[in-house]
Design a protein around this motif. Structure first.
Motif, PDB file in Angstrom:
ATOM      1  N   ASP A  28     -21.502  89.042 108.738  1.00  0.00           N
ATOM      2  CA  ASP A  28     -21.638  90.030 107.668  1.00  0.00           C
ATOM      3  C   ASP A  28     -20.247  90.353 107.126  1.00  0.00           C
ATOM      4  N   GLU A  29     -20.194  91.206 106.126  1.00  0.00           N
ATOM      5  CA  GLU A  29     -18.929  91.641 105.559  1.00  0.00           C
ATOM      6  C   GLU A  29     -18.463  92.941 106.211  1.00  0.00           C
TER       7      GLU A  29
ATOM      8  N   VAL B 168     -17.064  87.857 107.220  1.00  0.00           N
ATOM      9  CA  VAL B 168     -16.744  86.899 106.160  1.00  0.00           C
ATOM     10  C   VAL B 168     -15.823  87.501 105.098  1.00  0.00           C
TER      11      VAL B 168
ATOM     12  N   ASN C 164     -18.923  84.944  97.440  1.00  0.00           N
ATOM     13  CA  ASN C 164     -19.174  85.414  98.797  1.00  0.00           C
ATOM     14  C   ASN C 164     -20.587  85.084  99.251  1.00  0.00           C
TER      15      ASN C 164
ATOM     16  N   LYS D  62     -21.420  82.789 102.411  1.00  0.00           N
ATOM     17  CA  LYS D  62     -22.225  83.272 103.538  1.00  0.00           C
ATOM     18  C   LYS D  62     -23.391  82.327 103.815  1.00  0.00           C
TER      19      LYS D  62
END
Length: 358
Positions: free
Chosen positions: A18-19, A164, A207, A211
């Motif tokens: 995840d971010e 990420v 992004n 991902k």
């Protein structure tokens, strides 16, 4: 958040993707630890070490060690240095090593954890695209002057925490290097992913796309790891492109060619050999064009073919002094084939002559 679980003979560990999750690291720790030792490199330390330490706020014993960037740090000297630091910090068998960084940090710190007091827990916090591959599967190692990853072990982590958002600070060379491993995974297991990547321009990747590609790559890696934990069978297919790739890395000196850049050339070689042996029409030209368009260094400088061949013979997959080359009968259908020295040298000479003139 995307979660996966890897089941091994000694443990099961989660992979979180995840971010910005590096800021919540303490919530992902599987248990309480007496001492925590964060291992990172200089570049990553400047960017993310404070974030990770702040995420562990409240723990009474958090220390860190910083190594130099690059493959040259995967050496006996740095391995001993990190052991010394661990002893000085008072790590015991209830302590934790956190590998914050790319594949070099993960491999080195993981091998330290595997050997410190006969093995303590460690967690991978990858910060590169390439590390989506190296952080999963529990292969930890350092290099020897005569070959890459020749000193190591199978030792799975307790968790992989993949933020990420950290990938946004990667230089173009590292983006290329990481994507080569995703291409590898696609070629051995997922034609749809390969086709999707061939339509992706790395300088413009979003992004969400990143991902998706990373998650699909990790799923492929997880499948092979769970099916063959100790690389006695099909897990060797993950080495597609690596036999020549590792040899090129060693001959040019670790660091001149990034790992994935070398593997990219190795994949072209393996695909051309596959086409010859199996009378296939694998998309070598398509992959070559994509690599070239995205800035991969494909021109091989003048190199002694006999010396390169001898370097390939040091590969870990050599059995009874015969190279086991991972080839493709088709995309998604990898095989391992033992090639005679004479045949392999002929294939290699043809390929290198071509790649020195492009």
């Amino acid at each position: 958040m995307v979660n996966l679980e890897v089941k091994t003979s000694v443990n099961s560990y989660p992979i979180y993707v995840d971010e910005n999750i590096r800021h919540q690291t303490k919530h992902f720790l599987p248990k309480k630890y007496s001492v925590i030792h964060i291992v990172t490199d200089k570049r990553v330390a400047d960017l993310y070490l404070d974030d990770l330490k702040e995420s562990l706020e409240g723990h009474p014993h958090v220390f860190h060690s910083i190594i130099e960037e690059g493959e040259k740090s995967k050496c006996v000297a740095d391995f001993e240095y990190l052991h010394t630091r661990s002893i000085q910090f008072g790590l015991d068998r209830e302590s934790l090593v956190i590998a914050l960084g790319g594949g070099v940090v993960g491999d080195l710190a993981g091998f330290v954890a595997a050997t410190y007091m006969r093995g303590i827990d460690y967690i991978q916090v990858p910060t590169t695209i390439l590390a989506h591959d190296s952080s999963v599967g529990g292969k930890v190692a350092i290099n020897h002057a005569l070959g890459k990853n020749l000193i190591g072990s199978f030792y799975p982590p307790e968790a992989v925490i993949y933020d990420v958002q950290t990938l946004q600070t990667l230089p173009a060379k590292e983006v290329r290097s990481g994507y080569a491993e995703i291409v590898k995974e696609a070629l051995i297991a997922d034609k749809g992913l390969f086709d999707n990547i061939m339509q992706t321009k790395l300088s413009q990747v979003t992004n969400d796309t990143l991902k998706d590609h990373i998650f699909r790559g990790i799923k492929i890696k997880t499948h092979f790891v769970q099916a063959d934990e100790k690389e006695k069978g099909i897990r060797a297919h993950l080495n597609f492109g690596h036999t020549l790739g590792h040899a090129l890395e060693a001959k040019y000196g670790y660091g001149e060619l990034a790992h994935g850049e070398a593997v990219a050339i190795g994949m072209l070689f393996a695909m051309e050999v596959s086409n010859t042996i199996y009378s296939k029409n694998l998309p070598v030209e398509l992959l070559y064009k994509w690599l070239k368009d995205n800035g991969f260094p494909l021109l091989i400088k003048e190199i002694n073919i006999d010396s390169l061949f001898n370097q390939m013979k040091l590969d870990k997959k050599v059995v009874n002094n015969q190279i086991q080359l991972v080839l493709l009968k088709d995309i998604g259908n990898p095989v391992t084939l033992e090639l005679s020295d004479e045949d392999l040298q002929n294939y290699l000479e043809t390929f290198i002559n071509k790649m020195t003139k492009i």
